[in-house]
Every structure is written in structure tokens, then in C-alpha cells.
Design an enzyme around this catalytic site. Structure first.
Site, short mmCIF file in Angstrom:
data_model
loop_
_atom_site.label_atom_id
_atom_site.label_comp_id
_atom_site.label_asym_id
_atom_site.label_seq_id
_atom_site.Cartn_x
_atom_site.Cartn_y
_atom_site.Cartn_z
N LYS A 110 -30.47 -24.20 59.73
CA LYS A 110 -30.20 -22.77 59.46
C LYS A 110 -31.21 -22.06 58.75
O LYS A 110 -31.28 -22.29 57.32
CB LYS A 110 -28.86 -22.80 58.58
N GLU A 170 -34.47 -28.90 46.70
CA GLU A 170 -35.63 -28.19 46.05
C GLU A 170 -35.36 -27.09 45.37
O GLU A 170 -34.99 -26.19 46.25
CB GLU A 170 -36.94 -28.05 46.58
N GLU A 177 -36.15 -17.26 36.34
CA GLU A 177 -37.00 -17.25 37.21
C GLU A 177 -36.93 -15.57 37.69
O GLU A 177 -36.34 -15.05 38.14
CB GLU A 177 -36.65 -17.95 38.33
#
Length: 534
Positions: free
Chosen positions: A198, A271, A403
Site C-alpha cells: 500500500k 521505521e 518532529e
């Protein structure tokens, strides 16, 4: 795509005469070719960050479509696994050559779908070619059966086999649509698995182009179905049907993926996010460090999991470094053309632009200073934002700990190396770090104290990421598992141990009773230790 008068200090890269446009690249014929491998009964679309305009109409999957994709992949996987490792590896090596020969095609797609500069798009081509070459050459060594010493040497013969997991469910992000889709799938394929992928819908054409090229290189199309759709709809279905899940994305979504995988007792590699530090020590080469900081902070407009967002500079060189870093940053050329020349491209969309804008405005409102950048550039494209350097960042500014995932870096000064290591580690993330110094021995001593999965010395991220024989991944909330090296392929397999007992059983024999057998085995264990056998 035209050149515009800059609003800020950053120039724009001029568009070459006769430059290609989205209409030249994404033709109806190209789209029809690429979506042949997509299973979906609904319709969706993707768009280009350069203009905000639609690129293509694409199939969108329902939960039933995802189930069908896994059914087809599961039916095709055994015959693929039955082929030799050498045959599977040869597909990767042919793909490597085709990728380099036809790179111009995919560079156009990467730019149109992500908005990044062409040189940054080429980083993806480099990374995928390196991975294809590595696993094409090394797969046989990684996957070969291995002999081990048995419980009783000579009498017990033990062999470890690596069996493919079956069908891998891969959920790939939008920011590196070639590298983080196909680059991660290559070791899964050569290990004998099928993959249901996907990719992000907004960057699907890049992944589909690479799928088409892999099939041309010899991969059976049936082992590589692709599904598109909204993450909250399609993502859980991937996890529900997969034998193993490979995910790259945000930490928040990674937790959800991990929970779904845990409920089914299947493996997962993740990750996730990063708030990566760069340490410029007092003996660093200032010019090299400033140039490296530009690459490390602003490649792909900072939309890179290993990009630097926190920059720690020794106080004795801080003023000189900041001056050179700011000069280089202000000189960066922004551009939206399908050609080399721009130093930075666009953010990927409205959500990224909103986050970057909010982080910068919040920091300034709370006392931070903009050293360079700090403004959007709608004159170039709807989501362009100048590369930005902030000074005086401190809690509770959002940019301090969250972030940003954009072209924004915060400056911090330090005098004590123990304190800067503590500051660099004072985050929930632990993906990547960078150290700049002329003293390699000192750099290594500091590197092992950083709680990050990778540390590059006198580079930002490319030295570690490009060294594919070594593992790459995160600590803490930056993820689980590793890509690259042996871990990057063995995670897509399960170890199977086969032991053959010869001559005598591991039980009383030759007329021994239980007590005599226990005495003999105790002597044998002492002898094995004395012989230093493990």
C-alpha cells in the site's frame, strides 16, 4: 512551471527552455499502463505539490479488495519461493540495470508527486540501485543453510534453514516513494515472499512505475499486488491479512500497526519519527560543516526521516559557523521544474505546510529568532517554504521537541561535550545523529554514547544510510527492526532448525540405567566446556 520573483532572500531556479510539464509525463497511456497491477473497485486521485493540480485518477481499494489482493498473492507465493535464490537474485540485478537506464522517467514522477528537487529525487534512485545490487549479490550468502554444532558433536547434525514468511504487508510513506516502497520490498522478494503493498495514494505512480519495472525484470506480477486508499481504511486490512508487516511512517500510526500485529502474533518492522541532532565540535572544519548542514537539514525540504532538526554548535565557533550556514541557506535556489538546478523543492502538501508554519510562528511568538527563511513562497508553488534556521529555541516551543518534518532547523550552543550528549539524547526519538570533527577517534567515542540507530561522522545521513551492508533503523520511539544488511533480509524469513541424531539417542542406551546415563552426560558436559565448545 514558471520562474517567479522571490518574496524572500532565496532565489528561484530558472526553468529551462522547453521544460516538460505534468501533462507531458503523466499521459493517459502511462496511467493506464501503471494501474494494471492495482486492485481496487472505487476511484481516487493524486495531485502534484508543484501546482496542487490533479495528476491522475487511480483505483481505490475496499476491505474486500485488500482481502482479494492477499488471496492472489498467497496463491502465487509458493511457486516463487520454490525458485532458486540465484534466480530470484537475478531479477534484482536486472532491475538495477533497468532502473539506471530509465531513471529519467521515474525522476519526473518522483518530482511531480513529491515536489522535491531533482537531485534529491536522484538520491532515491541511488538508494534503490544500491539495495538491488547488494541483495542481488549477497542474498545467497544471507539465506544459505547454515551448519551448527549439535548438542553432542558428531552424533548430532544441525542445519538452520531460512524460510520465507509468506505474504508481506507493506505500508509505504509519501516522502520517499521509490526508496521506501520498492527499496524495502526487494529483500522481501529475494527471500521468497510475495508482497502486498500500500503506497501512499499521492505518490502511487512512482511505486507503480517501479513495480512495472520489476515485472519487466522477471518478477511474477502475481506476487506483487498493489492496493491504494486511505490509511485508516486500508492500513488495518493490510495488518489483518499479512504474515509480516513492514511499515514506515509516523510514530503514532506505528503504534497502531504494532498493536494490530501483536494481536495476531505476527512480526513487524517499523521505521518511525525522528528529532535528529547534529553536533559541530570545536575542531570541526567550519566550511565543510556548514555545507553538510545544508544537505542534512534541507534535502527533500526536510521531509526525510533522518534529516537534522537540532543543530548543536560549540560556542567557540558558533558565530562563524552560523554566519556561513546562514549564507549558504539564503543562497539556496528554490524551484519547481523537472530538471536539475534547484537546491530545494516544495513541501508535499497543505498539512506539511501548516505544521511548518505553526512551528515557526509559535517559536517566534515565544522568543526565537529567524536567522534565515521563515516565510512561505506561494509565488513558486502552493506549498513552498523557505529553508529556515531558528535561534533561541527552548521549551515550551513546539519545534523544540516535536518532529517538524520540514525545512526548519533549531540552533543550540554548547561548551561541554558531556552536556551536549545529554541534550542530544533528551528526546523520545532515536533515529539518526551526525558529528562533525577532525578527530575521528573522539567522534567514535561520542557516537557510541548517542542513543540513535545511526551516527554519521562528517556527514549528515548519507554515509550510514548508503552503507547497505550495515543495519539502519531507530532506537526508542523511532522504531523496531532494521533495514539493510543481514537484518534487512532475515526479518522477512523465519529460522527453521533441523537436527539429525546419529548412532546413539539422547537417552539411556547401551544397557545404561537412568543414573548411569546422568553420570555419563555430566562428564560429557564438563569435557565439552574444557574443549571450549559452545
Amino acid at each position: 512551471m514558471t520562474e517567479s520573483k522571490p518574496l524572500g532572500t532565496n532565489p528561484t531556479a530558472p526553468a529551462p527552455a522547453g521544460a516538460r510539464t505534468a501533462e507531458d509525463v503523466v499521459t493517459p497511456e502511462v496511467v493506464a499502463q501503471l494501474i494494471r497491477g492495482v486492485i481496487g473497485s472505487r476511484r481516487t486521485a493524486n495531485h502534484s505539490p508543484f501546482t496542487g493540480a490533479k495528476l491522475a485518477d487511480l483505483p481505490e481499494a475496499t476491505p474486500e479488495d485488500v482481502a482479494l489482493a492477499f488471496t492472489r498473492a498467497r496463491a502465487a507465493q509458493p511457486s516463487w519461493a520454490a525458485t532458486s535464490i540465484r534466480t530470484r537474485a537475478a531479477v534484482l540485478l536486472r532491475f538495477h540495470d533497468l532502473l539506471l537506464e530509465r531513471q529519467a522517467e521515474v525522476l519526473d514522477l518522483i518530482q511531480l508527486e513529491t515536489g522535491k528537487a531533482r537531485l534529491h529525487a536522484h538520491e532515491e534512485v541511488q538508494a534503490v540501485a544500491v539495495a538491488a545490487r547488494h541483495y542481488g549479490r549477497r542474498a545467497m550468502a544471507y539465506l544459505r543453510p547454515r551448519r551448527h554444532t549439535g548438542v553432542v558433536p558428531v552424533l548430532t547434525k544441525v542445519t538452520e534453514f531460512r524460510q520465507p514468511r509468506g505474504v508481506i504487508g507493506q505500508i509505504a510513506p509519501w516522502n520517499y516513494p521509490l526508496e521506501l516502497s520498492i527499496g524495502d520490498a526487494l529483500p522481501a522478494f529475494v527471500a521468497g515472499n510475495a508482497v502486498v503493498m500500500k503506497p501512499d495514494t499521492e505518490t502511487a505512480l512512482t511505486a507503480l512505475w517501479a513495480r512495472d519495472l520489476l515485472v519487466e525484470a522477471g518478477l511474477p506480477a502475481e506476487v506483487f499486488p498493489v492496493v491504494l486508499g486511505d490509511g485508516p481504511v486500508v492500513g488495518p486490512e493490510i495488518v489483518r491479512h499479512a504474515d509480516y508487516v513492514s511499515f514506515t511512517g509516523s510514530t503514532r500510526t506505528g503504534r497502531e500497526v504494532a498493536q494490530g500485529a501483536a494481536a495476531r502474533l505476527i512480526g513487524v518492522s517499523l521505521e518511525l519519527g525522528g528529532k535528529n541532532p547534529m553536533l559541530v565540535l570545536r575542531d570541526a572544519d567550519i566550511e565543510q560543516a556548514a555545507a553538510g548542514a545544508v544537505r542534512s537539514c534541507f534535502s527533500s525540504a526536510g521531509q526525510l526521516c533522518v534529516a537534522i532538526e537540532r543543530l548543536y554548535v560549540h560556542d567557540s565557533i558558533a558565530d562563524r559557523f552560523i554566519e556561513r550556514f546562514a549564507e549558504r541557506t539564503r543562497a539556496m535556489r528554490l524551484g519547481n521544474g523537472l530538471a536539475y538546478g534547484a537546491d530545494m523543492g516544495s513541501l508535499a502538501g497543505a498539512r506539511q505546510l501548516a505544521t511548518v508554519t505553526q512551528h515557526v510562528e509559535d517559536a517566534v511568538a515565544k522568543g526565537a529568532t529567524v536567522v534565515a527563511g521563515g516565510v512561505a513562497r506561494p509565488d513558486i508553488g502552493p506549498y513552498f517554504y523557505e529553508p529556515t534556521i531558528l535561534d533561541g529555541v527552548e521549551p515550551p516551543m513546539a519545534v523544540c521537541a516535536e518532529e517538524t518534518f520540514g525545512p526548519v532547523v533549531s540552533l543550540y550552543r554548547f561548551t561541554d561535550e558531556d552536556e551536549v550528549i545529554e541534550a542530544a539524547n533528551a528526546t523520545a526519538f532515536g533515529l539518526n545523529a551526525s558529528i562533525w570533527t577532525r578527530d575521528g577517534k573522539r567522534a567514535h567515542a561520542l557516537a557510541v554514547r548517542l542513543r540513535t540507530g545511526t551516527v554519521s561522522i562528517n556527514e549528515g545521513y548519507a554515509a550510514t544510510y548508503g552503507s547497505v551492508r550495515s543495519p539502519m533503523g531507530g532506537m526508542k520511539e523511532s522504531g523496531l527492526g532494521r533495514r539493510h544488511g543481514s537484518e534487512g533480509i532475515l526479518k522477512f524469513t523465519q529460522a527453521q532448525t533441523v537436527a539429525q541424531q546419529r548412532l546413539l539417542p539422547l537417552a539411556p542406551s547401551l544397557g545404561m540405567d537412568d543414573e548411569k546415563y546422568a553420570v555419563v552426560m555430566s562428564h560429557a558436559l564438563r569435557a565439552l566446556k574444557a574443549l571450549r565448545l559452545s
